[in-house]
Design an enzyme around this catalytic site. Structure first.
Site, PDB file in Angstrom:
ATOM      1  N   ASN A 123       2.155 -10.307  -2.342  1.00  0.00           N
ATOM      2  CA  ASN A 123       1.297  -9.405  -1.575  1.00  0.00           C
ATOM      3  C   ASN A 123       0.700  -8.426  -2.586  1.00  0.00           C
ATOM      4  O   ASN A 123       1.357  -7.477  -2.997  1.00  0.00           O
ATOM      5  CB  ASN A 123       2.113  -8.670  -0.508  1.00  0.00           C
ATOM      6  CG  ASN A 123       1.259  -7.672   0.261  1.00  0.00           C
ATOM      7  OD1 ASN A 123       0.045  -7.621   0.076  1.00  0.00           O
ATOM      8  ND2 ASN A 123       1.890  -6.885   1.114  1.00  0.00           N
ATOM      9  N   LYS A 177      -1.578  -6.351  -2.164  1.00  0.00           N
ATOM     10  CA  LYS A 177      -2.009  -5.086  -1.546  1.00  0.00           C
ATOM     11  C   LYS A 177      -3.405  -4.724  -2.065  1.00  0.00           C
ATOM     12  O   LYS A 177      -4.208  -5.617  -2.287  1.00  0.00           O
ATOM     13  CB  LYS A 177      -0.963  -3.993  -1.791  1.00  0.00           C
ATOM     14  CG  LYS A 177       0.438  -4.478  -1.395  1.00  0.00           C
ATOM     15  CD  LYS A 177       1.468  -3.395  -1.351  1.00  0.00           C
ATOM     16  CE  LYS A 177       2.808  -4.008  -0.931  1.00  0.00           C
ATOM     17  NZ  LYS A 177       3.866  -3.027  -0.788  1.00  0.00           N
ATOM     18  N   HIS A 210       2.788  -5.866   8.616  1.00  0.00           N
ATOM     19  CA  HIS A 210       3.335  -5.221   7.420  1.00  0.00           C
ATOM     20  C   HIS A 210       3.536  -3.726   7.701  1.00  0.00           C
ATOM     21  O   HIS A 210       2.728  -3.101   8.391  1.00  0.00           O
ATOM     22  CB  HIS A 210       2.389  -5.406   6.228  1.00  0.00           C
ATOM     23  CG  HIS A 210       3.028  -5.019   4.932  1.00  0.00           C
ATOM     24  ND1 HIS A 210       3.116  -3.705   4.533  1.00  0.00           N
ATOM     25  CD2 HIS A 210       3.638  -5.758   3.982  1.00  0.00           C
ATOM     26  CE1 HIS A 210       3.757  -3.664   3.364  1.00  0.00           C
ATOM     27  NE2 HIS A 210       4.079  -4.897   3.012  1.00  0.00           N
TER      28      HIS A 210
HETATM   29  P1  13P Z   1       7.297  -4.166  -3.425  1.00  0.00           P
HETATM   30  O1  13P Z   1       7.758  -5.513  -3.928  1.00  0.00           O
HETATM   31  O2  13P Z   1       6.303  -3.512  -4.342  1.00  0.00           O
HETATM   32  O3  13P Z   1       8.453  -3.296  -3.049  1.00  0.00           O
HETATM   33  O4  13P Z   1       6.464  -4.438  -2.077  1.00  0.00           O
HETATM   34  C1  13P Z   1       7.056  -5.225  -1.093  1.00  0.00           C
HETATM   35  C2  13P Z   1       6.048  -5.508  -0.058  1.00  0.00           C
HETATM   36  O5  13P Z   1       5.605  -4.636   0.660  1.00  0.00           O
HETATM   37  C3  13P Z   1       5.585  -6.887   0.071  1.00  0.00           C
HETATM   38  O6  13P Z   1       4.849  -7.069   1.242  1.00  0.00           O
END
Ligand code: 13P
Length: 255
Positions: free
Chosen positions: A11, A13, A97
């Site tokens: 992910n 983001k 999410h």
């Molecule tokens: P991190 O691995 O940066 O903690 O993020 C996890 C996440 O939100 C995956 O969707």
């Protein structure tokens, strides 16, 4: 692990430009030359999806989006529809999410609308659930997960459920460097599996439940060895192709 195919999903983001995304895919493509025993999914932001799909033609790596609207088209300024995602080659979409729930105020109701629309459009949900720190500390984790799953369990049948991946992502473990402990992960994954299969017993063995929350190279081995963990949804450690590929190998070696 039973005969479920493990998953390693990135992910990204709100990270990476188109050229950075393309470079990542080119490098990973060269490392994953044969159909892997692991489902590898890259969930990128909207502007990257079309270009990345052009590079993912071998089918060894799958493409995911991080969100979508539930309508197919219409006056929804700034939104992206499942039809648009399909036209970019998207196979998966992350729904529910915690960043969408808590920063953008998505509710269980709107998340369910998205789930139904994704399934109708032929996009498979990566459905996230997870509790906040105060909810865990006050012993309400199962109550919260129960609520997050309840709309789904009222609506979804077995055939549809087989297309899901569930992700347990404790909110307090996301991006904090503090992953949930193996015993917390084991107990919570078991709760999710039992809760869903109470409604649809055929799912007990088939359901894939992955863990997300500060997964990295140092803890991936310990986490993947936990009974009931079928892979990872990875944020920070998925941004560098080297660490992401190493985690894929750790998951593969656990088979
Ligand atoms: P991190 O691995 O940066 O903690 O993020 C996890 C996440 O939100 C995956 O969707």
């Amino acid at each position: 692990m039973d005969n479920r195919i493990p998953v390693v999903a990135a992910n990204w983001k709100m990270n990476k430009t188109i050229s950075e995304g393309k470079l990542f895919v080119e490098i990973l493509n060269n490392k994953i030359l044969y159909k892997p025993e692991v489902d590898i999914i890259l969930c990128a932001s909207y502007p990257l999806l079309f270009q990345m799909n052009l590079l993912l033609d071998s089918g060894n790596i799958q493409l995911g989006a991080q969100n979508m609207h539930w309508e197919l088209s219409g006056p929804f300024t700034g939104e992206v529809s499942p039809l648009m995602l399909k036209s970019c080659g998207v196979q998966w979409v992350i729904l529910g999410h915690s960043e969408r729930r808590h920063l953008f105020h998505e509710t269980d109701e709107t998340i369910m609308k998205k789930v139904i629309s994704a399934l109708k459009s032929g996009i498979k949900p990566i459905f996230c659930v997870g509790e906040k720190i105060d909810e865990r500390k006050s012993g309400r984790t199962e109550e919260v997960l129960e609520r997050q799953l309840s709309g789904l369990l009222e609506t979804i049948n077995e055939v549809e459920l087989n297309r899901f991946i569930f992700a347990y992502e404790p909110v307090w473990a996301i991006g904090t460097g503090e992953n949930a402990t193996p015993s917390q992960v084991k107990i919570t994954h078991r709760f999710i599996r039992e809760r869903i299969s109470r409604r649809i017993p055929e799912c007990l063995e088939k359901l894939r439940i992955i863990y997300g929350g500060s997964v990295n190279l140092d803890n991936a081995k310990e986490l993947i060895e936990i009974e009931g963990v079928d892979g990872f949804l990875i944020g920070g450690a998925s941004l560098e192709v080297e660490s992401f590929e190493k985690i894929i190998n750790i998951v593969k070696e656990n088979e």
